[in-house]
Write a protein that holds these residues in place. Sequence first.
Motif, PDB file in Angstrom:
ATOM      1  N   UNK A   1       0.809  -1.208   0.000  1.00 28.84           N
ATOM      2  CA  UNK A   1       0.000   0.000   0.000  1.00 28.84           C
ATOM      3  C   UNK A   1       0.842   1.258   0.000  1.00 28.84           C
ATOM      4  N   UNK A   2       1.985   1.245   0.708  1.00 30.79           N
ATOM      5  CA  UNK A   2       2.853   2.417   0.716  1.00 30.79           C
ATOM      6  C   UNK A   2       3.420   2.708  -0.671  1.00 30.79           C
ATOM      7  N   UNK A   3       3.665   1.665  -1.457  1.00 26.15           N
ATOM      8  CA  UNK A   3       4.139   1.862  -2.831  1.00 26.15           C
ATOM      9  C   UNK A   3       3.059   2.514  -3.680  1.00 26.15           C
ATOM     10  N   UNK A   4       1.814   2.072  -3.504  1.00 23.29           N
ATOM     11  CA  UNK A   4       0.723   2.650  -4.279  1.00 23.29           C
ATOM     12  C   UNK A   4       0.428   4.079  -3.835  1.00 23.29           C
ATOM     13  N   UNK A   5       0.606   4.389  -2.560  1.00 23.32           N
ATOM     14  CA  UNK A   5       0.460   5.770  -2.104  1.00 23.32           C
ATOM     15  C   UNK A   5       1.494   6.664  -2.780  1.00 23.32           C
ATOM     16  N   UNK A   6       2.713   6.141  -2.934  1.00 22.82           N
ATOM     17  CA  UNK A   6       3.763   6.884  -3.640  1.00 22.82           C
ATOM     18  C   UNK A   6       3.358   7.121  -5.095  1.00 22.82           C
ATOM     19  N   UNK A   7       2.841   6.095  -5.753  1.00 21.41           N
ATOM     20  CA  UNK A   7       2.411   6.228  -7.147  1.00 21.41           C
ATOM     21  C   UNK A   7       1.236   7.183  -7.272  1.00 21.41           C
ATOM     22  N   UNK A   8       0.333   7.149  -6.288  1.00 17.71           N
ATOM     23  CA  UNK A   8      -0.796   8.075  -6.314  1.00 17.71           C
ATOM     24  C   UNK A   8      -0.313   9.514  -6.227  1.00 17.71           C
ATOM     25  N   UNK A   9       0.670   9.759  -5.374  1.00 18.42           N
ATOM     26  CA  UNK A   9       1.204  11.118  -5.239  1.00 18.42           C
ATOM     27  C   UNK A   9       1.891  11.585  -6.517  1.00 18.42           C
ATOM     28  N   UNK A  10       2.323  10.629  -7.343  1.00 18.92           N
ATOM     29  CA  UNK A  10       2.962  10.952  -8.622  1.00 18.92           C
ATOM     30  C   UNK A  10       1.938  11.102  -9.747  1.00 18.92           C
TER      31      UNK A  10
ATOM     32  N   UNK B   1      -0.019   1.242  12.415  1.00 16.42           N
ATOM     33  CA  UNK B   1       0.905   1.608  11.339  1.00 16.42           C
ATOM     34  C   UNK B   1       0.430   2.863  10.620  1.00 16.42           C
ATOM     35  N   UNK B   2       1.315   3.855  10.537  1.00 13.97           N
ATOM     36  CA  UNK B   2       1.005   5.105   9.841  1.00 13.97           C
ATOM     37  C   UNK B   2       1.516   5.000   8.407  1.00 13.97           C
ATOM     38  N   UNK B   3       0.665   4.508   7.503  1.00 10.77           N
ATOM     39  CA  UNK B   3       1.075   4.285   6.122  1.00 10.77           C
ATOM     40  C   UNK B   3       1.394   5.590   5.403  1.00 10.77           C
ATOM     41  N   UNK B   4       0.643   6.636   5.717  1.00  4.67           N
ATOM     42  CA  UNK B   4       0.902   7.926   5.084  1.00  4.67           C
ATOM     43  C   UNK B   4       2.307   8.418   5.439  1.00  4.67           C
ATOM     44  N   UNK B   5       2.675   8.286   6.710  1.00  5.97           N
ATOM     45  CA  UNK B   5       4.017   8.683   7.140  1.00  5.97           C
ATOM     46  C   UNK B   5       5.079   7.843   6.444  1.00  5.97           C
ATOM     47  N   UNK B   6       4.840   6.532   6.382  1.00  5.26           N
ATOM     48  CA  UNK B   6       5.814   5.639   5.763  1.00  5.26           C
ATOM     49  C   UNK B   6       6.011   5.969   4.283  1.00  5.26           C
ATOM     50  N   UNK B   7       4.903   6.236   3.584  1.00  6.98           N
ATOM     51  CA  UNK B   7       4.998   6.563   2.158  1.00  6.98           C
ATOM     52  C   UNK B   7       5.702   7.901   1.948  1.00  6.98           C
ATOM     53  N   UNK B   8       5.354   8.886   2.763  1.00  9.55           N
ATOM     54  CA  UNK B   8       5.933  10.226   2.637  1.00  9.55           C
ATOM     55  C   UNK B   8       7.437  10.208   2.894  1.00  9.55           C
ATOM     56  N   UNK B   9       7.874   9.371   3.842  1.00  8.26           N
ATOM     57  CA  UNK B   9       9.278   9.343   4.242  1.00  8.26           C
ATOM     58  C   UNK B   9      10.058   8.186   3.612  1.00  8.26           C
ATOM     59  N   UNK B  10       9.425   7.495   2.678  1.00  4.99           N
ATOM     60  CA  UNK B  10      10.035   6.299   2.087  1.00  4.99           C
ATOM     61  C   UNK B  10      11.433   6.561   1.530  1.00  4.99           C
ATOM     62  N   UNK B  11      11.566   7.549   0.679  1.00  2.00           N
ATOM     63  CA  UNK B  11      12.863   7.808   0.032  1.00  2.00           C
ATOM     64  C   UNK B  11      13.937   8.147   1.055  1.00  2.00           C
ATOM     65  N   UNK B  12      13.591   8.961   2.046  1.00  2.93           N
ATOM     66  CA  UNK B  12      14.555   9.362   3.079  1.00  2.93           C
ATOM     67  C   UNK B  12      14.989   8.154   3.914  1.00  2.93           C
ATOM     68  N   UNK B  13      14.016   7.305   4.273  1.00  2.00           N
ATOM     69  CA  UNK B  13      14.323   6.111   5.072  1.00  2.00           C
ATOM     70  C   UNK B  13      15.247   5.175   4.309  1.00  2.00           C
TER      71      UNK B  13
END
Length: 355
Positions: free
Chosen positions: A100-109, A327-339
């Motif tokens: 789901x975090x990957x799809x949140x990233x794609x949605x933001x794109x 689990x905060x999926x929004x946080x995980x997706x937003x910070x994915x690249x930095x993590x």
Amino acid sequence: MSISTQLKTLCGAVLAGSALLLTGCGNDSAETTQASNEPTELTVYTALEADLLDTYGKAFTAEHPDIKINWVRDSTGTITAKLLAEKENPRADVVWGLAGTSLLKMKSEGMLESYSPIQVEKLDEKFRDTSTNPAWVGMDAWVAAICFNTVEAEKYNLSKPTSWQDLTKPEYKGHVIMPNPNSSGTGFLDVSSWLQTFGEDKGWQFMDGLHQNISRYTHSGSKPCKLAASGETAIGISFAYRGANLIKKGAPLELIIPSEGIGWEIEATAILNTTKKMAAAKKLVDWSITKTANELYNQGYAVVAYPGVAKPVEHFPAEVGEKMIKNDFEWAAKNRDKILSEWQKRYDSKSEPKS
């Protein structure tokens, strides 16, 4: 050679080396131009376990023989990177079974079609995109677990760990394998959950200690458990489905749910907004949330999207549900690249070579 055959041949040549292509390549022609006696072909990108694809695909095709699924499968990180790299020249029609975090990233794109599947309101709310423009829908959840080889542990006089923090003890040095979060969705859910559970500073401190005991990082989420099952390591940080499946086959494993709680991730489905086969894509997504589909998901996963469907899964620890962290999926997706960047800088030296 017909135009259709030429297109299939060309597409197959282009995709052959880019990922594990299980059943050929999609036809790029629009639905409206396909011959009426030929099924509509959907290219479906997935990170689902390979042994599940045939079951899911056959069940869908039995109800929709007019649609053929052409799977392209790889690990979560690889599929996510591939989709993002293809943003300007997309090849997939649907993503069925990706974090789901990957799809949140794609949605933001701006890559996903806004679509609310038929009867989506029947699903548990945490498996639904409840935003104004819903773009993904969940199917099941996979959870972290420790695969502990009791035979190897006895050989090396290793005590049974009961917590994540236990894995930093000196006795486990060289006996722990876990997935690389840059290529594995399981690895990423582990890292993001530790940062949420312990706090960011203490989370990185924990991983610094864990790193001292890691023999290597794999590029597959299930591989650490497989290596534990074969006796190549005593401890594999992996996910519960794979461990339960290996125990069922006779592996000398025990599944351990650490006391601090376990990370988890939703496997979800979405439509690429560039597909030329929108009607067929929507049929697939509609079917993916049905009770029938969820009953299939429950064969391997204890937590599924459709309430009332889930039954206990053989060899799953009873405490799985109560130990899933908030689990905060929004946080995980937003910070994915930095993590992922920070993790790579600190620990990538022990990653196995990519195949």
